[in-house]
Design a protein around this motif. Structure first.
Motif, PDB file in Angstrom:
ATOM      1  N   MET A 272       0.834  -1.208   0.000  1.00 33.70           N
ATOM      2  CA  MET A 272       0.000   0.000   0.000  1.00 33.70           C
ATOM      3  C   MET A 272       0.855   1.239   0.000  1.00 33.70           C
ATOM      4  SD  MET A 272      -3.223  -0.644   2.472  1.00 33.70           S
ATOM      5  CE  MET A 272      -3.043  -2.188   3.320  1.00 33.70           C
ATOM      6  N   LEU A 273       1.909   1.204   0.796  1.00 33.61           N
ATOM      7  CA  LEU A 273       2.818   2.347   0.860  1.00 33.61           C
ATOM      8  C   LEU A 273       3.399   2.636  -0.516  1.00 33.61           C
ATOM      9  CD1 LEU A 273       4.315   4.351   2.805  1.00 33.61           C
ATOM     10  CD2 LEU A 273       6.142   2.667   2.896  1.00 33.61           C
ATOM     11  N   ALA A 274       3.858   1.585  -1.179  1.00 28.56           N
ATOM     12  CA  ALA A 274       4.443   1.767  -2.503  1.00 28.56           C
ATOM     13  C   ALA A 274       3.401   2.294  -3.487  1.00 28.56           C
ATOM     14  CB  ALA A 274       5.031   0.449  -3.004  1.00 28.56           C
ATOM     15  N   LEU A 275       2.204   1.709  -3.446  1.00 31.36           N
ATOM     16  CA  LEU A 275       1.154   2.123  -4.368  1.00 31.36           C
ATOM     17  C   LEU A 275       0.818   3.601  -4.210  1.00 31.36           C
ATOM     18  CD1 LEU A 275      -1.340  -0.867  -4.147  1.00 31.36           C
ATOM     19  CD2 LEU A 275      -0.073  -0.134  -6.161  1.00 31.36           C
ATOM     20  N   CYS A 276       0.849   4.057  -2.963  1.00 30.56           N
ATOM     21  CA  CYS A 276       0.379   5.411  -2.685  1.00 30.56           C
ATOM     22  C   CYS A 276       1.461   6.465  -2.806  1.00 30.56           C
ATOM     23  CB  CYS A 276      -0.231   5.481  -1.293  1.00 30.56           C
ATOM     24  SG  CYS A 276      -1.830   4.685  -1.168  1.00 30.56           S
ATOM     25  N   THR A 277       2.710   6.079  -2.662  1.00 28.00           N
ATOM     26  CA  THR A 277       3.741   7.111  -2.537  1.00 28.00           C
ATOM     27  C   THR A 277       4.782   7.088  -3.652  1.00 28.00           C
ATOM     28  OG1 THR A 277       5.133   5.730  -1.125  1.00 28.00           O
ATOM     29  CG2 THR A 277       3.508   7.115  -0.032  1.00 28.00           C
ATOM     30  N   LEU A 278       4.793   6.037  -4.460  1.00 26.95           N
ATOM     31  CA  LEU A 278       5.833   5.969  -5.479  1.00 26.95           C
ATOM     32  C   LEU A 278       5.271   6.192  -6.883  1.00 26.95           C
ATOM     33  CD1 LEU A 278       7.942   2.880  -4.328  1.00 26.95           C
ATOM     34  CD2 LEU A 278       8.361   5.305  -3.891  1.00 26.95           C
ATOM     35  N   PRO A 279       5.989   6.915  -7.713  1.00 26.93           N
ATOM     36  CA  PRO A 279       5.628   7.026  -9.122  1.00 26.93           C
ATOM     37  C   PRO A 279       5.880   5.692  -9.827  1.00 26.93           C
ATOM     38  CG  PRO A 279       7.711   8.136  -8.722  1.00 26.93           C
ATOM     39  CD  PRO A 279       7.171   7.714  -7.385  1.00 26.93           C
ATOM     40  N   ALA A 280       5.347   5.566 -11.023  1.00 27.07           N
ATOM     41  CA  ALA A 280       5.332   4.279 -11.710  1.00 27.07           C
ATOM     42  C   ALA A 280       6.722   3.643 -11.825  1.00 27.07           C
ATOM     43  CB  ALA A 280       4.703   4.442 -13.085  1.00 27.07           C
ATOM     44  N   ASP A 281       7.695   4.402 -12.290  1.00 27.76           N
ATOM     45  CA  ASP A 281       9.028   3.836 -12.478  1.00 27.76           C
ATOM     46  C   ASP A 281       9.588   3.277 -11.179  1.00 27.76           C
ATOM     47  OD1 ASP A 281       8.716   4.733 -14.993  1.00 27.76           O
ATOM     48  OD2 ASP A 281      10.536   5.946 -15.056  1.00 27.76           O
ATOM     49  N   ALA A 282       9.438   4.061 -10.121  1.00 30.00           N
ATOM     50  CA  ALA A 282       9.961   3.645  -8.832  1.00 30.00           C
ATOM     51  C   ALA A 282       9.220   2.422  -8.316  1.00 30.00           C
ATOM     52  CB  ALA A 282       9.854   4.791  -7.826  1.00 30.00           C
ATOM     53  N   ARG A 283       7.937   2.349  -8.657  1.00 31.43           N
ATOM     54  CA  ARG A 283       7.148   1.206  -8.194  1.00 31.43           C
ATOM     55  C   ARG A 283       7.663  -0.067  -8.843  1.00 31.43           C
ATOM     56  NH1 ARG A 283       2.240   4.287  -8.490  1.00 31.43           N
ATOM     57  NH2 ARG A 283       1.056   2.878  -9.812  1.00 31.43           N
ATOM     58  N   VAL A 284       8.009   0.016 -10.099  1.00 36.68           N
ATOM     59  CA  VAL A 284       8.561  -1.146 -10.789  1.00 36.68           C
ATOM     60  C   VAL A 284       9.911  -1.513 -10.187  1.00 36.68           C
ATOM     61  CG1 VAL A 284       9.427  -2.014 -12.988  1.00 36.68           C
ATOM     62  CG2 VAL A 284       7.309  -0.687 -12.926  1.00 36.68           C
ATOM     63  N   ALA A 285      10.741  -0.506  -9.945  1.00 34.92           N
ATOM     64  CA  ALA A 285      12.052  -0.763  -9.335  1.00 34.92           C
ATOM     65  C   ALA A 285      11.873  -1.417  -7.970  1.00 34.92           C
ATOM     66  CB  ALA A 285      12.828   0.548  -9.201  1.00 34.92           C
ATOM     67  N   ASP A 286      10.937  -0.912  -7.193  1.00 33.27           N
ATOM     68  CA  ASP A 286      10.676  -1.454  -5.858  1.00 33.27           C
ATOM     69  C   ASP A 286      10.194  -2.894  -5.951  1.00 33.27           C
ATOM     70  OD1 ASP A 286      10.557  -0.780  -2.991  1.00 33.27           O
ATOM     71  OD2 ASP A 286       8.417  -1.195  -3.209  1.00 33.27           O
ATOM     72  N   PHE A 287       9.372  -3.137  -6.943  1.00 34.56           N
ATOM     73  CA  PHE A 287       8.876  -4.500  -7.176  1.00 34.56           C
ATOM     74  C   PHE A 287      10.028  -5.463  -7.442  1.00 34.56           C
ATOM     75  CE2 PHE A 287       7.888  -7.272 -10.885  1.00 34.56           C
ATOM     76  CZ  PHE A 287       7.098  -8.226 -10.246  1.00 34.56           C
ATOM     77  N   LEU A 288      10.920  -5.055  -8.310  1.00 35.99           N
ATOM     78  CA  LEU A 288      12.074  -5.903  -8.628  1.00 35.99           C
ATOM     79  C   LEU A 288      12.971  -6.076  -7.412  1.00 35.99           C
ATOM     80  CD1 LEU A 288      12.998  -4.517 -12.160  1.00 35.99           C
ATOM     81  CD2 LEU A 288      11.793  -6.646 -11.613  1.00 35.99           C
ATOM     82  N   ARG A 289      13.128  -5.011  -6.657  1.00 42.52           N
ATOM     83  CA  ARG A 289      13.957  -5.095  -5.461  1.00 42.52           C
ATOM     84  C   ARG A 289      13.370  -6.088  -4.471  1.00 42.52           C
ATOM     85  NH1 ARG A 289      14.293  -3.149  -0.715  1.00 42.52           N
ATOM     86  NH2 ARG A 289      12.346  -1.995  -0.960  1.00 42.52           N
ATOM     87  N   ASN A 290      12.069  -5.983  -4.249  1.00 39.90           N
ATOM     88  CA  ASN A 290      11.416  -6.918  -3.329  1.00 39.90           C
ATOM     89  C   ASN A 290      11.565  -8.354  -3.809  1.00 39.90           C
ATOM     90  OD1 ASN A 290      10.471  -5.159  -1.353  1.00 39.90           O
ATOM     91  ND2 ASN A 290       8.654  -4.634  -2.548  1.00 39.90           N
ATOM     92  N   TRP A 291      11.447  -8.535  -5.107  1.00 37.59           N
ATOM     93  CA  TRP A 291      11.604  -9.875  -5.669  1.00 37.59           C
ATOM     94  C   TRP A 291      13.005 -10.401  -5.365  1.00 37.59           C
ATOM     95  CZ3 TRP A 291       8.052 -12.052  -9.587  1.00 37.59           C
ATOM     96  CH2 TRP A 291       8.443 -13.328  -9.999  1.00 37.59           C
ATOM     97  N   ALA A 292      13.994  -9.563  -5.636  1.00 39.05           N
ATOM     98  CA  ALA A 292      15.376  -9.968  -5.400  1.00 39.05           C
ATOM     99  C   ALA A 292      15.609 -10.268  -3.925  1.00 39.05           C
ATOM    100  CB  ALA A 292      16.328  -8.863  -5.871  1.00 39.05           C
ATOM    101  N   VAL A 293      15.054  -9.437  -3.065  1.00 38.57           N
ATOM    102  CA  VAL A 293      15.211  -9.662  -1.625  1.00 38.57           C
ATOM    103  C   VAL A 293      14.571 -10.986  -1.226  1.00 38.57           C
ATOM    104  CG1 VAL A 293      14.485  -8.857   0.653  1.00 38.57           C
ATOM    105  CG2 VAL A 293      15.433  -7.233  -1.000  1.00 38.57           C
ATOM    106  N   SER A 294      13.401 -11.271  -1.786  1.00 41.18           N
ATOM    107  CA  SER A 294      12.736 -12.537  -1.485  1.00 41.18           C
ATOM    108  C   SER A 294      13.617 -13.713  -1.890  1.00 41.18           C
ATOM    109  CB  SER A 294      11.386 -12.626  -2.209  1.00 41.18           C
ATOM    110  OG  SER A 294      10.483 -11.695  -1.680  1.00 41.18           O
ATOM    111  N   MET A 295      14.245 -13.585  -3.050  1.00 38.26           N
ATOM    112  CA  MET A 295      15.149 -14.641  -3.519  1.00 38.26           C
ATOM    113  C   MET A 295      16.331 -14.773  -2.573  1.00 38.26           C
ATOM    114  SD  MET A 295      13.880 -15.920  -6.310  1.00 38.26           S
ATOM    115  CE  MET A 295      12.280 -15.694  -5.550  1.00 38.26           C
ATOM    116  N   GLU A 296      16.887 -13.637  -2.234  1.00 38.02           N
ATOM    117  CA  GLU A 296      18.055 -13.621  -1.358  1.00 38.02           C
ATOM    118  C   GLU A 296      17.741 -14.293  -0.024  1.00 38.02           C
ATOM    119  OE1 GLU A 296      19.229  -9.809   0.382  1.00 38.02           O
ATOM    120  OE2 GLU A 296      21.227 -10.168  -0.426  1.00 38.02           O
ATOM    121  N   GLN A 297      16.584 -13.942   0.529  1.00 37.85           N
ATOM    122  CA  GLN A 297      16.184 -14.502   1.825  1.00 37.85           C
ATOM    123  C   GLN A 297      16.029 -16.010   1.762  1.00 37.85           C
ATOM    124  OE1 GLN A 297      12.608 -12.285   2.600  1.00 37.85           O
ATOM    125  NE2 GLN A 297      13.670 -10.818   3.911  1.00 37.85           N
TER     126      GLN A 297
END
Lengths: 244, 244
Positions: free
Chosen positions: A144-169
């Motif tokens: 929700m935080l990302a949806l509400c506070t990030l512009p589209a490009d950043a949201r995609v970057a954040d999405f990829l980052r979260n994915w990578a973090v999930s993999m890393e974990q």
DNA sequence: CGGCTGGTTGAGGCATCTCAAACGCAGTGG
DNA sequence: CCACTGCGTTTGAGATGCCTCAACCAGCCG
């Protein structure tokens, strides 16, 4: 699970991989489990269906899709190994969304009554389940935080980052990831159109924050995960560097 | 708290009011509780604080606020009587957001270890807690759906509708509500700017879906809750009527 | 080959944001 | 009593980010 020293925030990352193994082992020895192999597109459960069991992902990758009464449809969660599926069904006794496999994998199905009985005997199991529910709530709020506070490009970057973090974990490689979602699905998840996702990915590539594999546009590699975080931060305060 | 006549819509609505009473009674008789009176602005807990207790709202109205590392801040939940606060803290042992009172009220604080012990003796209590967590997950997903699929005006209408439904489920009057949030707070919660909220409310008033009280722009009355739902539906398919 | 699905990119339009001005109301102090 | 201030709200006008529509490309499969 005994901490000798309480760490401030020194990456809970390695911890989680162990915790997943621990939880899976615990389930295996304390609860009757039904194993099920799934292929891409299979549904683990559907909205409206009676909730009799919960599921834990042993391998593979899943999405949960919310469907509103008036036909709107949205991907509300992505789930990897160790995640639980079906918490949404506890309250009303029936599921509120669809859970769908995005890849081949294996889910462990556990009857809810049997699970509760096992939890009564094994407090650690209850703790695992509560932690999983809690983490789910936390992740939803991050979304929700990302949806509400990030512009589209950043949201995609954040999405990829979260994915990578999930993999890393989970102890998987983070430099190379294969998206198993179409641009349309990613856009649906992130609250934007597929063209916007495509443009955002192109810009991320141009900025050297990600790179596409020569194999195709579905595989991409991430030279440095922190660069994705930096990209997000940059798009929040673009003028900050020049101003102050 | 027993209704002699069941209110207009005989859905799951009356159920929840009873369930809240039931849960509160159960807690009262089975768990050591600390009662705390709060005033507008008081914090129930803060992000980073050690999670030792959960909280149940006995009266009043609360918000949960998520704060990201880079300073973004967002209202991620609104909570009324019977809701639990603090689930986000279970996973990591510390809270991930702030819980703040928006009004005078009373929260019941329950030590988490004592709660688990009581749950072991009283399965109904565990069921209540699980149901509350499950409902929270469901509500978060509904929020995401609204954020991703509804235009601003419809999002505001949906917000008001949810508020009214929450009141209805708790046996409170739904035709008249006093927002205890500024336009900026509402906008933050709904992912839009305060001016957009203001314009949306003005449009809803013009369409006679809501009305402002003569006392001020913070109090408004809702002639018919279903009209808000209809407004949402209308803004999803504006051309559908003429086309087909 | 030809159709199909998914992806990229461009051009123009629209919803929302940004910036700005003005208002109502409550509290404060002259 | 009346400035005067501060905060929340409303409304307008212009800017902009994302959406819409459309064309084209690449890979895949019958």
């Amino acid at each position: 699970m005994h901490n000798t020293t309480t760490p401030p925030i020194p990456t809970a990352a390695p911890c989680l991989s162990e915790r997943i193994g621990h939880t899976l082992a615990l389930l295996e020895e304390r609860v009757p489990i039904t194993r099920r192999l799934v292929r891409c597109g299979d549904t683990v459960y559907q909205a409206g269906e009676r909730m009799e069991s919960l599921h834990v992902i042993h391998s593979g990758f899943f999405k949960t899709v919310n469907l509103s009464a008036d036909g709107r449809e949205q991907v509300v969660g992505l789930h990897f190994k160790g995640d639980w599926l079906g918490f949404d069904g506890i309250a009303e006794g029936q599921f509120a969304c669809d859970a769908i496999a995005m890849d081949t994998g294996e889910v462990w199905t556990i009857r809810y009554d049997a699970l509760l009985a096992a939890c009564a005997r094994t407090p650690a199991l209850l703790a695992s389940m509560h932690a999983a529910m809690s983490r789910e709530i936390g992740r939803d709020r991050e979304s929700m935080l990302a949806l509400c506070t990030l512009p589209a490009d950043a949201r995609v970057a954040d999405f990829l980052r979260n994915w990578a973090v999930s993999m890393e974990q989970r102890g998987l490689r983070t430099d190379q990831i294969t998206l198993r979602m179409t641009r349309a699905e990613i856009g649906n998840y992130l609250g934007m159109k597929l063209e916007t996702v495509s443009r955002a990915l192109s810009r991320l590539e141009r900025d050297k924050v990600i790179g596409f594999s020569e194999k195709g546009r579905r595989d991409l590699h991430i030279p440095d995960v922190r660069a994705l975080g930096a990209f997000v931060a940059r798009s929040l305060a673009p003028a900050a560097l020049t101003l102050q």
